[in-house]
Design a protein around this motif. Structure first.
Motif, PDB file in Angstrom:
ATOM      1  N   GLY A  32      64.818  -3.679  21.954  1.00 53.10           N
ATOM      2  CA  GLY A  32      63.237  -3.976  22.345  1.00 53.10           C
ATOM      3  C   GLY A  32      62.714  -4.002  21.063  1.00 53.10           C
ATOM      4  O   GLY A  32      61.879  -4.986  20.722  1.00 53.10           O
ATOM      5  N   ASP A  36      60.683  -6.570  18.739  1.00 49.54           N
ATOM      6  CA  ASP A  36      59.108  -6.347  18.432  1.00 49.54           C
ATOM      7  C   ASP A  36      58.856  -6.726  17.212  1.00 49.54           C
ATOM      8  O   ASP A  36      57.863  -7.431  16.713  1.00 49.54           O
ATOM      9  CB  ASP A  36      58.734  -5.018  18.870  1.00 49.54           C
ATOM     10  CG  ASP A  36      58.570  -4.710  20.371  1.00 49.54           C
ATOM     11  OD1 ASP A  36      59.234  -5.484  21.226  1.00 49.54           O
ATOM     12  OD2 ASP A  36      58.502  -3.350  20.717  1.00 49.54           O
ATOM     13  N   TYR A 102      59.220  -1.804  32.437  1.00 50.14           N
ATOM     14  CA  TYR A 102      60.155  -2.117  31.358  1.00 50.14           C
ATOM     15  C   TYR A 102      60.661  -3.786  31.190  1.00 50.14           C
ATOM     16  O   TYR A 102      60.672  -4.386  30.278  1.00 50.14           O
ATOM     17  CB  TYR A 102      61.210  -1.291  31.259  1.00 50.14           C
ATOM     18  CG  TYR A 102      61.583  -0.768  29.755  1.00 50.14           C
ATOM     19  CD1 TYR A 102      60.981  -1.009  28.802  1.00 50.14           C
ATOM     20  CD2 TYR A 102      63.140  -0.330  29.658  1.00 50.14           C
ATOM     21  CE1 TYR A 102      61.173  -0.696  27.585  1.00 50.14           C
ATOM     22  CE2 TYR A 102      63.456  -0.071  28.318  1.00 50.14           C
ATOM     23  CZ  TYR A 102      62.594   0.103  27.393  1.00 50.14           C
ATOM     24  OH  TYR A 102      63.060   0.286  26.122  1.00 50.14           O
ATOM     25  N   ASP A 145      56.142  -2.416  25.153  1.00 55.02           N
ATOM     26  CA  ASP A 145      57.490  -1.665  24.722  1.00 55.02           C
ATOM     27  C   ASP A 145      57.169  -0.539  23.984  1.00 55.02           C
ATOM     28  O   ASP A 145      58.061   0.723  23.932  1.00 55.02           O
ATOM     29  CB  ASP A 145      58.089  -2.604  23.868  1.00 55.02           C
ATOM     30  CG  ASP A 145      59.461  -3.033  24.358  1.00 55.02           C
ATOM     31  OD1 ASP A 145      59.785  -3.131  25.534  1.00 55.02           O
ATOM     32  OD2 ASP A 145      60.399  -3.205  23.496  1.00 55.02           O
ATOM     33  N   SER A 149      59.486   2.432  25.710  1.00 56.38           N
ATOM     34  CA  SER A 149      60.827   2.892  24.920  1.00 56.38           C
ATOM     35  C   SER A 149      60.543   4.191  24.672  1.00 56.38           C
ATOM     36  O   SER A 149      61.616   5.178  24.693  1.00 56.38           O
ATOM     37  CB  SER A 149      60.986   1.798  23.678  1.00 56.38           C
ATOM     38  OG  SER A 149      61.125   0.566  24.128  1.00 56.38           O
TER      39      SER A 149
END
Length: 536
Positions: A32, A36, A102, A145, A149
């Motif tokens: 992720g 990003d 998520y 995220d 995360s």
């Protein structure tokens, strides 16, 4: 007995040996962050190409560039979306659960990565408007995220290696930046080879091959691929036990989920969870009790991330000077449009390879030995030193024979940003706040960082302009110059050191020990949990 007052599932997680599921979580959350970083930073590789395609006037001796207001919008709209997403999804992650939210953020990133490579119409206004619209929502998904995360990784990890695991997720950002450069290199090299075009000086009209319009679209749309690859596994992850037990108050579900993850039989302790619900976790974000217990911590995490990102994102200001100084990027009119993308991508890839990526991984390997506080303080200290070392004798560095020294100093500033506060500001907010407010507080801290990024990327873009009107970039007013901008950034880094004093050290402590959520913390739990039943 003190251990009887604890929630056993949390102790089992803290004491668990490093297992396959830890690395699986790193890969899922890390991909992720790879996405990003790719999506946020790949735009800098194609902005010059966008200027050439949509704003070139062949009567001008230089190829077209994006006007200042358009450049600010293209580069900054994703940062604005990220700030909004960090606040919204951070709050939602505490309300609905980490796992539910998520998947939403990842879907948003996939859709908007693809859509940002499309456009309504062929004219500049339609293309730029579409690009900015979808990059805002792309940023919104990316923003979610950050807190999710970090929170998921912190709540899955054991206390001995938690810092390394969270930092490893964030370190994937370095590979995302590197990946963007490599994709741009491959795409631009292929198109440059297939569709030969003269330099701008050689033939202004033909220096822009019609196929160049595909180059930037492909580079932006490739960002959807890593997100798609991890979507299935992200949806298969169970909710974290800390959310399920401490926030959702579902002892049975927490026991069932963690039994699978830890490969150990766990018992549900519903009475104990009910007791925790009554005695703990009662105060909210906007209460005197939160301000008393965590107010200074939140001030510390928001202020340090804000100050760090001003310096970190403003460093992009000096890349064009550095790249030009060492011959990585020749004057724009000596290249065709596609070859210019290749040269910019090569320069960014080399910087990422030599200073950005190594800095992140130094943090990963050392954070659980040196501690978060020391690494952050050290990083801000060296960033301050190198900023002043660049700024005070700035005229010395501008002389041709000294420019390699400027590049080395610049690279060291980047290195100590990543082996320093750029990593630790991400790690600490995921550790020091209560479970029911963890994602929210991380989102607030991260949003403060993005506010700093907006100040750094755009405030200093104007501030660094020359004091001489004849030397400013086209369309910009005069500023205070690069030298004084560097001095201001040095001062900002110094204040980052001071505000670091508000941030507690979290090395080697369980999340509940830091927040007081698991009463009686400190009882030794055997690390060999796989062969016995642990009460939950």
């Amino acid at each position: 007995m003190a251990g009887d007052q604890q929630l056993g599932v949390l102790n089992a997680l803290d004491a668990a040996r490093t297992q396959w599921y830890h690395f699986t979580a790193i890969v899922i959350a890390g991909m992720g962050f790879f996405t990003d970083a790719y999506d946020l930073f790949c735009i800098s590789l194609v902005t010059k190409l966008l200027g050439r395609i949509y704003y070139t006037d062949t009567n001008n001796p230089k190829p077209g560039t994006l006007p200042p207001n358009i450049a600010a919008a293209v580069n900054g709209v994703a940062l604005c979306g990220t700030l909004a997403g960090q606040l919204f999804f951070g709050w939602l992650g505490d309300k609905l659960g980490r796992k539910k939210v998520y998947g939403i953020t990842l879907l948003l990133m996939v859709i908007c990565s693809i859509a940002s490579g499309l456009s309504f119409g062929k004219e500049a206004n339609g293309v730029i408007t579409t690009l900015c619209f979808f990059r805002f929502w792309l940023g919104f998904g990316i923003g979610g995220d950050y807190p999710l995360s970090a929170t998921i990784m912190s709540e899955y990890a054991n206390k001995k290696t938690r810092g390394a695991f969270i930092a490893a997720v964030f370190a994937m950002q370095g590979f995302g930046i590197l990946g963007g450069g490599i994709v741009a290199l491959i795409v631009s090299a292929a198109f440059d080879h297939l569709f030969k075009a003269p330099t701008y000086i050689g033939n202004r009209a033909e220096s822009l091959a019609p196929q160049a319009d595909y180059v930037w679209r492909i580079i932006l749309m490739v960002g959807a691929i890593p997100a798609v690859l991890t979507y299935y596994w992200r949806m298969k992850m169970p909710e974290t036990a800390r959310y399920t037990a401490l926030v959702a108050k579902n002892a049975k579900q927490a026991a069932a989920d963690m039994s699978k993850v830890l490969n150990v039989e766990l018992e549900a302790e519903e009475e104990k969870v009910e007791k925790f619900a009554k005695e703990k976790n009662s105060f909210g974000l906007f209460t005197k009790e939160f301000a008393r217990k965590h107010g200074m911590h939140l001030l510390g995490t928001t202020s340090t991330w804000f100050l760090l990102d001003i310096a970190f994102y403003s460093q992009n200001l000096f890349q064009k000077d550095i790249f030009s100084a060492i011959g990585w990027i020749p004057p724009a009119n000596t290249m065709n449009a596609i070859h210019e993308v290749y040269r910019i991508a090569r320069a960014q890839t080399l910087i990422a390879l030599c200073s950005t990526v190594p800095g992140y991984w130094f943090t990963v390997f050392l954070i659980d030995y040196m501690g978060r506080f020391f690494i952050q303080l050290m990083g801000f200290f060296f960033m301050t030193v190198f900023m002043f070392a660049l700024a005070i004798p700035y005229n010395h560095w501008t002389e041709k024979e000294n420019r390699i020294g400027f590049v080395v100093m610049y690279s060291l500033t980047f290195f100590f940003a990543n082996f320093g506060p750029n990593a630790t500001t991400f790690v600490v907010p995921a550790e020091i706040f209560p479970a029911r407010l963890r994602s929210t507080c991380h989102g607030i801290s991260a949003a403060a960082g993005k506010a700093g990024a907006i100040v750094g990327a755009f405030g200093f873009l104007y501030a660094a302009q020359s004091t001489d009107p004849r030397k400013v970039d086209a369309g910009y007013p005069t500023g205070i110059g690069v030298k004084y901008s560097l001095i201001v950034l040095g001062v900002i880094n110094f204040f980052g050191m001071l505000f670091t004093l508000l941030v507690p050290e979290s090395k080697g402590k369980s999340l509940e020990e830091l927040t007081g959520e698991n009463e009686g913390e400190g009882v030794e739990i055997t690390e060999s949990v796989s062969s016995r039943t642990v009460p939950v």
